[in-house]
Design a protein around this motif. Sequence first.
Motif, mmCIF file in Angstrom:
data_model
loop_
_atom_site.group_PDB
_atom_site.id
_atom_site.type_symbol
_atom_site.label_atom_id
_atom_site.label_comp_id
_atom_site.label_asym_id
_atom_site.label_seq_id
_atom_site.Cartn_x
_atom_site.Cartn_y
_atom_site.Cartn_z
ATOM 1 N N PRO B 95 0.827 -1.287 -0.038
ATOM 2 C CA PRO B 95 0.115 0.236 0.135
ATOM 3 C C PRO B 95 0.851 1.323 0.077
ATOM 4 N N LEU B 96 0.253 2.333 -0.699
ATOM 5 C CA LEU B 96 0.881 3.817 -0.560
ATOM 6 C C LEU B 96 0.014 4.603 0.040
ATOM 7 N N ILE B 97 0.127 5.201 1.082
ATOM 8 C CA ILE B 97 -0.861 6.183 1.493
ATOM 9 C C ILE B 97 -0.558 7.413 0.905
ATOM 10 N N PHE B 98 -1.609 8.028 0.253
ATOM 11 C CA PHE B 98 -1.080 9.393 -0.235
ATOM 12 C C PHE B 98 -2.502 10.292 -0.038
ATOM 13 N N VAL B 117 -1.901 11.455 10.603
ATOM 14 C CA VAL B 117 -0.944 11.139 9.656
ATOM 15 C C VAL B 117 0.407 10.756 9.944
ATOM 16 N N ILE B 118 1.029 11.532 10.826
ATOM 17 C CA ILE B 118 2.300 11.201 11.125
ATOM 18 C C ILE B 118 2.258 10.008 12.101
ATOM 19 N N LYS B 119 1.141 9.832 12.891
ATOM 20 C CA LYS B 119 1.362 8.580 13.835
ATOM 21 C C LYS B 119 1.039 7.480 12.869
ATOM 22 N N ILE B 120 0.144 7.414 12.015
ATOM 23 C CA ILE B 120 -0.002 6.166 11.033
ATOM 24 C C ILE B 120 1.509 5.884 10.407
ATOM 25 N N ALA B 121 2.000 6.821 9.828
ATOM 26 C CA ALA B 121 3.199 6.746 8.982
ATOM 27 C C ALA B 121 4.453 6.309 10.007
ATOM 28 N N LYS B 122 4.230 6.554 11.142
ATOM 29 C CA LYS B 122 5.307 5.976 12.024
ATOM 30 C C LYS B 122 4.961 4.652 12.251
ATOM 31 N N LEU B 127 4.564 3.475 3.202
ATOM 32 C CA LEU B 127 5.083 4.423 2.215
ATOM 33 C C LEU B 127 4.093 5.412 2.276
ATOM 34 N N THR B 128 4.390 6.671 2.662
ATOM 35 C CA THR B 128 3.303 7.727 2.831
ATOM 36 C C THR B 128 3.865 8.796 2.156
#
Lengths: 123, 382
Positions: B95-98, B117-122, B127-128
């Motif tokens: 997956p790629l979060i955009f 978003v920061i929490k999820i990316a961490k 890949l965000t």
Amino acid sequence: MSSRINVIKVFPGRPFQFRIRLGSTLFKAIVKIKGIEYRKGEGFVITSYDAIPKVNALIERFNVMLIPYIPCVICGKDVHCETCEYSINCRKDLEACICKTCLNQSDAWRKYSEIQKTNLDIK
Amino acid sequence: MDEVIGNEDAKKKFIEWVKRWKKKEVEELGILLVGPPGIGKTSWVHAFANTFGYNVIETNASDYRSQKALEERLGHISRSVSLDSFFMGMHKKEPLIFLDEVDGLDPKADKGAIETVIKIAKSSGVLTVLAANIVDPKRYKELLKNFYVIEFKPLSPRQIELLLRKIVYLENLDIKDEKLREIVLKCKGDARAAINMLQSVAIGISIEAVGTTLENLPFEVFMKRLFEAKTYDEVVSLIQSNITHLEDLIQILWDLVSRSGMDIKYIADFLKELSDIDILWSRINRERKWGLLRYLFNLLPSYIYRLKRYVTYEEKFPEYRFYLFVKNRKVREQRDEIYNLIPRYFHVSKRKFITEILPYSYKLLIGDMWRDFREWCDRMFG
């Protein structure tokens, strides 16, 4: 007396020398222009192409002219901004452009795609 | 991916960063693409995902992006595979979060979105990628700290010419080079605008009309052009390029219809349709469902195009509306004083007076009724 103009090709971000004695007044006037800076021991650096016409106006009497160097994405040669039909409307602070010769070729897009593939390392 | 034109260095940086991110050699959590609209940020992310086998999970300004909504949509990504993606065979892809249009996050409606978003990316290890037109360093301090910023610049005129020539060739269009150059000059480095202009020119709209409609016009000029437009497509492109005026446009249309002097049946029909448009516009605004705009972009132009047959635009604000917008403090105070008194004279509320009585009785008000009103004021308040 010869009126031949000495052209200096300017790369964005890369230092260059004027190869003429500017004098303190002219030096100060050039340094004051937004988009050009002086780095001690290296020379002048163009940070914005907007500065080029202003600098050219100041150094005109020395028969020296600055011309930006922008490489063609397809062939890698200089795009010759000075002869470009969009010269007035272009921002000119580009990393790359497309030269007239490449643009007029019928397979320009195919070539552009191939170059992109190579540059971006896509198999 | 090789077909997204321009920004060669930025694209290279993007790929190199992703390679390092895969090897866990980077500190940043993801990539933040910054650049003006229409230069290929979103197209690049989708092209990248297609080439390198990522499944894009995208949210943009048309979605709710509050903390809760984002957690519901993106929070599970690292842990599970959705049924849809499973049956479509997408589960094999990473997956790629955009998150597109990050700068359009609403401080109230989308509260907590950036932190989420920061929490999820961490936590997810997915890949965000974020995209924004302009990033305010104060407001988005956390994003700038945690994301690798890559700047996308407007395309050069010759790059846009190359793109247009490709489209002309592929679509087999009969458009001369001079017209292409005019489009290139007008689009100012915006490839999306250039393609839209090319599309309009291809269906026969003159390049002058296309060029002028793309700008954000002052309201009065916008209204004038709208009623002078010769083709339906011109009306459509005018409305699409001046969304900020839609609120006032609906108000002015209401004025025009209600004071048009048409047969009462026609007025009723036009007002009914306008109320549907108004409801749709309010819904789009309130619920932030920008996807519904496509219906509005069909309804409103056809409405105006039909209305033009019966009504002419007077090229000025109706006078009473002008007084609603007065900016001079002294005049405004006087106006408010009168607005507080006149409704009492009519035995209605102030709101009802402004919306239902004033438009029809303005001329009366400044004539005989004004004298009666002053006499009434004298009697009532001395």
